[in-house]
Design a protein around this motif. Structure first.
Motif, PDB file in Angstrom:
ATOM      1  N   ILE A 119      -1.876 -17.449   7.043  1.00 22.06           N
ATOM      2  CA  ILE A 119      -2.490 -17.522   5.721  1.00 22.06           C
ATOM      3  C   ILE A 119      -2.393 -18.966   5.247  1.00 22.06           C
ATOM      4  O   ILE A 119      -1.343 -19.605   5.379  1.00 22.06           O
ATOM      5  CB  ILE A 119      -1.810 -16.559   4.710  1.00 22.06           C
ATOM      6  N   ALA A 120      -3.499 -19.509   4.725  1.00 20.37           N
ATOM      7  CA  ALA A 120      -3.542 -20.922   4.362  1.00 20.37           C
ATOM      8  C   ALA A 120      -3.717 -21.099   2.858  1.00 20.37           C
ATOM      9  O   ALA A 120      -4.523 -20.409   2.226  1.00 20.37           O
ATOM     10  CB  ALA A 120      -4.685 -21.615   5.096  1.00 20.37           C
ATOM     11  N   VAL A 121      -2.957 -22.041   2.294  1.00 14.89           N
ATOM     12  CA  VAL A 121      -3.102 -22.463   0.898  1.00 14.89           C
ATOM     13  C   VAL A 121      -3.030 -23.988   0.883  1.00 14.89           C
ATOM     14  O   VAL A 121      -2.885 -24.623   1.924  1.00 14.89           O
ATOM     15  CB  VAL A 121      -2.014 -21.836  -0.006  1.00 14.89           C
ATOM     16  N   ILE A 122      -3.109 -24.586  -0.306  1.00 18.31           N
ATOM     17  CA  ILE A 122      -3.125 -26.048  -0.428  1.00 18.31           C
ATOM     18  C   ILE A 122      -1.827 -26.528  -1.081  1.00 18.31           C
ATOM     19  O   ILE A 122      -1.394 -25.972  -2.101  1.00 18.31           O
ATOM     20  CB  ILE A 122      -4.328 -26.512  -1.277  1.00 18.31           C
ATOM     21  N   HIS A 166      -4.608 -22.093  14.743  1.00 20.02           N
ATOM     22  CA  HIS A 166      -4.008 -20.759  14.647  1.00 20.02           C
ATOM     23  C   HIS A 166      -5.116 -19.747  14.342  1.00 20.02           C
ATOM     24  O   HIS A 166      -5.308 -19.352  13.183  1.00 20.02           O
ATOM     25  CB  HIS A 166      -2.916 -20.727  13.572  1.00 20.02           C
ATOM     26  N   PRO A 167      -5.873 -19.362  15.380  1.00 25.01           N
ATOM     27  CA  PRO A 167      -7.008 -18.442  15.188  1.00 25.01           C
ATOM     28  C   PRO A 167      -6.583 -17.153  14.479  1.00 25.01           C
ATOM     29  O   PRO A 167      -5.482 -16.632  14.702  1.00 25.01           O
ATOM     30  CB  PRO A 167      -7.459 -18.156  16.618  1.00 25.01           C
ATOM     31  N   GLY A 168      -7.459 -16.690  13.605  1.00 27.46           N
ATOM     32  CA  GLY A 168      -7.170 -15.490  12.842  1.00 27.46           C
ATOM     33  C   GLY A 168      -6.559 -15.760  11.488  1.00 27.46           C
ATOM     34  O   GLY A 168      -6.343 -14.835  10.693  1.00 27.46           O
ATOM     35  N   THR A 169      -6.302 -17.042  11.199  1.00 29.24           N
ATOM     36  CA  THR A 169      -5.746 -17.397   9.900  1.00 29.24           C
ATOM     37  C   THR A 169      -6.778 -17.167   8.800  1.00 29.24           C
ATOM     38  O   THR A 169      -7.938 -17.563   8.935  1.00 29.24           O
ATOM     39  CB  THR A 169      -5.297 -18.871   9.886  1.00 29.24           C
ATOM     40  N   LEU A 170      -6.370 -16.540   7.727  1.00 27.46           N
ATOM     41  CA  LEU A 170      -7.219 -16.365   6.554  1.00 27.46           C
ATOM     42  C   LEU A 170      -6.933 -17.489   5.565  1.00 27.46           C
ATOM     43  O   LEU A 170      -5.792 -17.942   5.457  1.00 27.46           O
ATOM     44  CB  LEU A 170      -6.957 -15.006   5.900  1.00 27.46           C
ATOM     45  N   SER A 171      -7.954 -17.939   4.865  1.00 30.36           N
ATOM     46  CA  SER A 171      -7.791 -19.092   3.995  1.00 30.36           C
ATOM     47  C   SER A 171      -7.852 -18.727   2.516  1.00 30.36           C
ATOM     48  O   SER A 171      -8.796 -18.077   2.067  1.00 30.36           O
ATOM     49  CB  SER A 171      -8.864 -20.139   4.297  1.00 30.36           C
ATOM     50  N   ARG A 177       4.261 -23.618   7.535  1.00 29.89           N
ATOM     51  CA  ARG A 177       4.949 -22.404   7.975  1.00 29.89           C
ATOM     52  C   ARG A 177       4.112 -21.154   7.689  1.00 29.89           C
ATOM     53  O   ARG A 177       4.058 -20.228   8.506  1.00 29.89           O
ATOM     54  CB  ARG A 177       6.309 -22.298   7.282  1.00 29.89           C
ATOM     55  N   LEU A 178       3.454 -21.123   6.546  1.00 30.10           N
ATOM     56  CA  LEU A 178       2.610 -19.977   6.211  1.00 30.10           C
ATOM     57  C   LEU A 178       1.461 -19.833   7.204  1.00 30.10           C
ATOM     58  O   LEU A 178       1.109 -18.721   7.618  1.00 30.10           O
ATOM     59  CB  LEU A 178       2.070 -20.113   4.788  1.00 30.10           C
ATOM     60  N   ILE A 179       0.878 -20.942   7.599  1.00 28.04           N
ATOM     61  CA  ILE A 179      -0.221 -20.898   8.569  1.00 28.04           C
ATOM     62  C   ILE A 179       0.303 -20.489   9.939  1.00 28.04           C
ATOM     63  O   ILE A 179      -0.266 -19.608  10.605  1.00 28.04           O
ATOM     64  CB  ILE A 179      -0.938 -22.257   8.641  1.00 28.04           C
TER      65      ILE A 179
END
Length: 388
Positions: free
Chosen positions: A345-348, A26-31, A338-340
């Motif tokens: 936006i990515a979290v753990i 998912h290009p453009g995702t911020l981590s 779902r967030l990604i």
């Protein structure tokens, strides 16, 4: 025939590469996933590389425990900042390829297969993985509803097979800072029961709102049973250079040297030169950068506050993490996916840290700077969309 040995089948798969693969899809995702800082090494650290390259002897293997000038610099830092006086009779310093290596060194040095190591939950996933790799068993003790230590519960978890109690402060993944009194209780317990206290201080400089990290290794008489772990990855912004160090009881030195010589032979000498340059600059370098991280932290905290009772976030005054409980029927991994996918936006997921009784997320904010507002907005908007 199995594709890989049974021992490794019992080890959880690293979560960071898995999340990275989702981000690539998912290009453009911020981590807000991996625990790194936004800044790089001090110029003084980089300048040391020139000195390294100037001497062809430096391309050969170095001392297993680390080069003498760096060990001296570390000893000075430990004495002035942590209150830990290192001497060859009672304690020793070993330079490692990051504090993860230090932890595995420690576990292998003090255990036999089948022994037990007490971890606090939520735990740092690489610690749990290392215990399993060593053929040992992680005994999990839940922290309280504020993610603080429960010394009485820890004491009750000790058995004849217990070899160590592990604490991390400032904590990964929760961001809490353990009070000195609680850490002393654990350290005293280890002394009285003849086991080790492994304390991870990778985030020692990252504290806010007046909180202060405490080093159990500074307690009188603690050198015989305390193993302290440190990292330069966070404070000095060179995570990929893989350099850290450990302070161990002198009687463990032979075992640790065997382990380290087998595993890495010596810490990368080029990184040791950089580490010496960084330590000569000192903590002021990190403190300058901490102003930005503290600002981002407050922005994120305020934004998460708009979620109201749909999420629970205990106070945390350290590291650069928030450990959020989201009140949803989704599993943590489902929510992360779902967030990604929908909000980039990515979290753990909290399951990686040993919590599977609800939906928990670790949110890392140390890497944020110019895109902080965008990333925070994506996270909060995404959570609101899921919870509505």
């Amino acid at each position: 025939m199995n594709a890989y040995p049974t021992r490794m089948q019992a080890v959880q798969s690293p979560i960071i590469p898995a999340i990275a693969a989702m981000i690539q899809q998912h290009p453009g995702t911020l981590s807000l996933g991996q625990g790194v800082v936004y800044y790089g090494p001090p110029p003084d650290a980089i300048a040391q590389i020139t000195s390294f390259l100037a001497n062809p002897e430096h391309h050969k293997y170095g001392a297993v425990e680390g080069m003498a000038p760096l060990l001296e610099q570390i000893a000075l830092k430990l004495k002035t900042e942590n209150g830990i006086a290192v001497d060859d009779e009672h304690s020793r310093i070993v330079v490692t390829a990051g504090s993860n290596m230090g932890f595995l060194n420690a576990v292998l040095a003090i255990t036999s297969p089948g022994d037990e190591i007490i971890l606090q939950t939520p735990y740092y996933f690489n610690h749990e993985m290392a215990v399993t790799i060593a053929g040992c068993r992680s005994v999990l003790v839940a922290t309280d509803d504020q993610y603080q230590l429960r010394p009485d519960a820890i004491q009750q978890a000790i058995t004849d097979r217990t070899r160590a109690i592990v604490t991390i402060s400032p904590n990964n993944p929760t961001g809490v800072v353990y009070p000195a009194a609680a850490l002393q209780q654990v350290n005293d317990l280890c002394r009285d029961r003849g086991i080790y206290h492994i304390h991870d201080e990778a985030y020692e400089y990252f504290t806010y709102d007046g909180a202060q990290a405490f080093s159990p290794g500074s307690l009188p008489g603690s050198s015989r049973h305390t193993i302290s772990l440190y990292s330069l990855s966070k404070a000095y912004g060179f995570a990929s250079w893989r350099i850290g160090y450990m302070v161990i009881p002198a009687n463990l030195m032979t075992a640790v040297m065997k382990i380290q010589d087998t595993n890495v032979i010596c810490p990368a000498v080029i990184s040791q030169y950089a580490a010496r340059g960084a330590l000569q600059v000192g903590v002021s370098y990190c403190h300058e950068k901490l102003v930005t991280i503290a600002t981002v932290r407050q922005q994120l905290l305020s934004a998460l506050g708009t979620l109201g009772d749909r999420c629970t976030l205990p106070p945390s005054d350290g590291a650069f993490y928030f450990f959020l409980k989201v009140h949803t029927h989704l599993t943590a991994l489902e929510l992360v996916e779902r967030l990604i996918r929908d909000h980039k936006i990515a979290v753990i997921p909290g399951t990686t840290f040993g919590l599977d009784d609800g939906c928990y997320l670790r949110v890392a904010y140390g890497a944020l700077q110019t895109d902080a507002i965008v990333a925070i907005d994506r996270l909060v908007h995404g959570l609101k969309a899921v919870l509505e």
